[in-house]
Design an enzyme around this catalytic site. Structure first.
Site, PDB file in Angstrom:
ATOM      1  N   GLY A   1       0.845  -1.188   0.000  1.00  0.00           N
ATOM      2  CA  GLY A   1       0.000   0.000   0.000  1.00  0.00           C
ATOM      3  C   GLY A   1       0.875   1.231   0.000  1.00  0.00           C
ATOM      4  O   GLY A   1       1.968   1.241  -0.563  1.00  0.00           O
ATOM      5  N   CYS A   2       0.423   2.266   0.653  1.00  0.00           N
ATOM      6  CA  CYS A   2       1.173   3.519   0.722  1.00  0.00           C
ATOM      7  C   CYS A   2       2.509   3.296   1.418  1.00  0.00           C
ATOM      8  O   CYS A   2       2.565   2.691   2.483  1.00  0.00           O
ATOM      9  CB  CYS A   2       0.339   4.553   1.482  1.00  0.00           C
ATOM     10  SG  CYS A   2       1.197   6.107   1.746  1.00  0.00           S
ATOM     11  N   PHE A   3       3.581   3.806   0.826  1.00  0.00           N
ATOM     12  CA  PHE A   3       4.903   3.566   1.422  1.00  0.00           C
ATOM     13  C   PHE A   3       5.076   4.266   2.758  1.00  0.00           C
ATOM     14  O   PHE A   3       5.916   3.869   3.563  1.00  0.00           O
ATOM     15  CB  PHE A   3       6.060   3.855   0.475  1.00  0.00           C
ATOM     16  CG  PHE A   3       6.060   5.154  -0.293  1.00  0.00           C
ATOM     17  CD1 PHE A   3       5.540   6.329   0.201  1.00  0.00           C
ATOM     18  CD2 PHE A   3       6.627   5.177  -1.551  1.00  0.00           C
ATOM     19  CE1 PHE A   3       5.576   7.512  -0.525  1.00  0.00           C
ATOM     20  CE2 PHE A   3       6.681   6.351  -2.299  1.00  0.00           C
ATOM     21  CZ  PHE A   3       6.145   7.525  -1.778  1.00  0.00           C
TER      22      PHE A   3
ATOM     23  N   TYR B   1      -3.890  11.413   7.631  1.00  0.00           N
ATOM     24  CA  TYR B   1      -3.631  10.062   7.129  1.00  0.00           C
ATOM     25  C   TYR B   1      -2.839   9.253   8.154  1.00  0.00           C
ATOM     26  O   TYR B   1      -3.105   8.076   8.373  1.00  0.00           O
ATOM     27  CB  TYR B   1      -2.866  10.137   5.802  1.00  0.00           C
ATOM     28  CG  TYR B   1      -2.683   8.808   5.122  1.00  0.00           C
ATOM     29  CD1 TYR B   1      -3.600   8.361   4.182  1.00  0.00           C
ATOM     30  CD2 TYR B   1      -1.586   7.998   5.399  1.00  0.00           C
ATOM     31  CE1 TYR B   1      -3.441   7.146   3.544  1.00  0.00           C
ATOM     32  CE2 TYR B   1      -1.419   6.783   4.762  1.00  0.00           C
ATOM     33  CZ  TYR B   1      -2.347   6.356   3.837  1.00  0.00           C
ATOM     34  OH  TYR B   1      -2.190   5.141   3.211  1.00  0.00           O
TER      35      TYR B   1
END
Length: 180
Positions: free
Chosen positions: A13-15, A157
């Site tokens: 997913g998002c690093f 986030y």
């Protein structure tokens, strides 16, 4: 004691999430966010990768001391702190750039990854869809994406997505964490 530095490259997913997880793991010397696995020409940018059209995945390159933590343990932590049964998405992040992937650097790493898949499969209700591919050229992400969680802990986030992943890490792998 001499160090036995090795490299692991994974995308879950998002690093920002994956980087934050591995920065807490004992034996991890360095975590660099970046991109790999794409086919677009030239050095990719965050914007290009986020478009989903470049073929690149958001990944982290982990430098770890194998005298402190094994490659197998790195992969178990990786596989249990994101959803390896979710194809091309993690939470609200959707697209091939967020695919679950392990890029192996040699045949031994490939064999270890396959063994980890076999060992963890019974614990999931759905099939593991994590891609297993030979490591390709790694492009370091832009400076503002390095140490993102550490530099932006109050960013929305981080609070909503990364904090729960870190809580899961601390619960499942407390014996593998740095003493901070």
């Amino acid at each position: 004691m001499n160090k036995n530095l090795q490299t692991a490259t994974v995308g879950g997913g998002c690093f920002w999430c994956t980087e934050a997880v591995f920065e807490e793991v004992a034996g991890v010397e360095k975590v660099v966010s970046g991109y790999t696995g794409g086919d677009a020409p030239g050095r990719p940018t965050y914007r290009e990768v986020c478009s989903g059209l470049s073929g690149f995945a958001e990944v982290v390159k982990i430098t770890f001391d194998a005298n402190v933590i094994s490659y197998e343990d790195i992969l178990v932590i990786f596989m249990t702190t994101h959803d390896p049964t979710s194809l091309n998405k993690q939470g609200a992040d959707r697209g091939t750039q967020y695919r679950s992937v392990i890029y192996y650097h040699n045949e031994n790493q490939k064999e270890i990854a396959e063994a980890v898949f076999d060992a963890l499969t019974p614990y999931y209700d759905k099939p593991i869809v994590t891609e297993l591919s030979k490591a390709e050229i790694f492009y370091e992400a832009e400076k503002e994406h390095q140490d993102f969680y550490k530099n932006n802990p109050n960013y929305g986030y981080c609070s909503y997505v990364i904090d729960p992943k870190l809580a899961k890490l601390r619960k499942l792998h407390s014996d593998k964490l740095k003493n901070t």
